[in-house]
Enzyme design. Structure first.
Site, mmCIF file in Angstrom:
data_model
loop_
_atom_site.group_PDB
_atom_site.id
_atom_site.type_symbol
_atom_site.label_atom_id
_atom_site.label_comp_id
_atom_site.label_asym_id
_atom_site.label_seq_id
_atom_site.Cartn_x
_atom_site.Cartn_y
_atom_site.Cartn_z
ATOM 1 N N ARG A 19 0.858 -1.186 0.000
ATOM 2 C CA ARG A 19 0.000 0.000 0.000
ATOM 3 C C ARG A 19 0.889 1.230 0.000
ATOM 4 O O ARG A 19 1.876 1.274 0.752
ATOM 5 C CB ARG A 19 -0.889 0.074 1.257
ATOM 6 C CG ARG A 19 -1.846 -1.055 1.438
ATOM 7 C CD ARG A 19 -2.915 -1.128 0.391
ATOM 8 N NE ARG A 19 -3.786 0.044 0.309
ATOM 9 C CZ ARG A 19 -4.627 0.274 -0.681
ATOM 10 N NH1 ARG A 19 -4.696 -0.568 -1.698
ATOM 11 N NH2 ARG A 19 -5.401 1.328 -0.684
ATOM 12 N N HIS A 33 13.076 -2.741 -1.437
ATOM 13 C CA HIS A 33 12.506 -2.658 -2.784
ATOM 14 C C HIS A 33 13.388 -3.478 -3.733
ATOM 15 O O HIS A 33 14.613 -3.389 -3.664
ATOM 16 C CB HIS A 33 12.459 -1.192 -3.230
ATOM 17 C CG HIS A 33 11.876 -1.008 -4.594
ATOM 18 N ND1 HIS A 33 10.516 -1.036 -4.829
ATOM 19 C CD2 HIS A 33 12.478 -0.824 -5.803
ATOM 20 C CE1 HIS A 33 10.297 -0.871 -6.126
ATOM 21 N NE2 HIS A 33 11.466 -0.730 -6.735
#
Ligand code: GAR
Length: 220
Positions: free
Chosen positions: A95, A113
């Site tokens: 999110r 990431h």
């Protein structure tokens, strides 16, 4: 998981293999902290099972049950603050967080990431890396700022992109390194060894050697 005083909260949405790496890092004593709370925005996230099996408190805060992002994030903040969390780790939390959340935890909110940021922020990053023909990709642990997948970089790991790679092959190779990188980056933070100056993270003590290099493809 008692005894350690530094408290970590982890936000997940899915498999939680990075969460598992953090759990293992805490268990072995590599990360001098405890994971006080794991929150998922999805009730069926397998990471919740991992947390429960490790005896960690879990919460489901389903974004779909809130009217907008702000009440959702207020609930996340309430749960994390009630748990006395000093560091929030995003571990496959899918999110986008608004400035409301990011400002509340600024400087103690980190993310992993699956690309070498600032290249390939956003989604479908492995396919985009393949399509761009880059020779290397990897993963990045960074402080979270208001812009998505941006913020001062704590640590990175590099992997080759092979000519035969499909996105899932590359994702798997990167994920293996994520599991090494995230515990290491969290350890650095918990030990107070990260310092941000003008958007650059300085690590104490620096471990770089001038002779360190990567060459690809591997020379014959
Ligand atoms: C990981 O590859 C993580 O880097 C990525 O989601 C995967 C979660 O796997 N995160 C992002 O793309 C965030 N922008 P996991 O649930 O097994 O840890």
């Amino acid at each position: 998981m008692s005894g350690a005083s530094f408290r970590i909260g982890v936000l997940i949405s899915g498999s939680g293999s990075n969460l598992q790496a953090l759990i293992d890092g805490v268990k072995s004593g590599f990360i001098p902290a405890e994971i006080a709370l794991v929150i998922s925005n999805k009730a069926d996230a397998y990471g919740l099972t991992r947390a429960r099996e490790a005896g960690i408190e879990t919460r489901v805060v389903d974004h779909k049950t809130f009217e907008g992002r702000s009440p959702f994030e207020h609930e996340l903040i309430r749960a994390l603050d009630d748990a006395g969390v000093e560091l929030v780790c995003l571990a496959g939390f899918m999110r986008v967080l608004t400035p409301l959340f990011v400002r509340h935890y600024l400087g103690r909110l980190i993310n992993i990431h699956p690309s070498l940021l600032p290249a390939f922020a956003g989604l479908h990053v492995q396919q985009r890396a393949i399509d761009a023909g880059v020779r290397f990709s990897g993963c990045t642990v960074h402080f979270v700022e208001e812009e998505v997948d941006a913020g001062p970089i704590i640590a990175q790991a590099v992997v080759p992109v092979l000519p035969s790679d499909r996105a899932e092959d590359l994702a798997k190779r990167i994920l293996t390194q994520e599991h090494r990188l995230y515990p290491w980056a969290v350890k650095l933070f918990v030990e107070g060894r990260t310092q941000v100056k003008e958007r650059v993270v300085h690590i104490q003590p620096a471990q770089w050697g001038a002779e360190q290099a990567l060459i690809g493809p591997t020379p014959d």
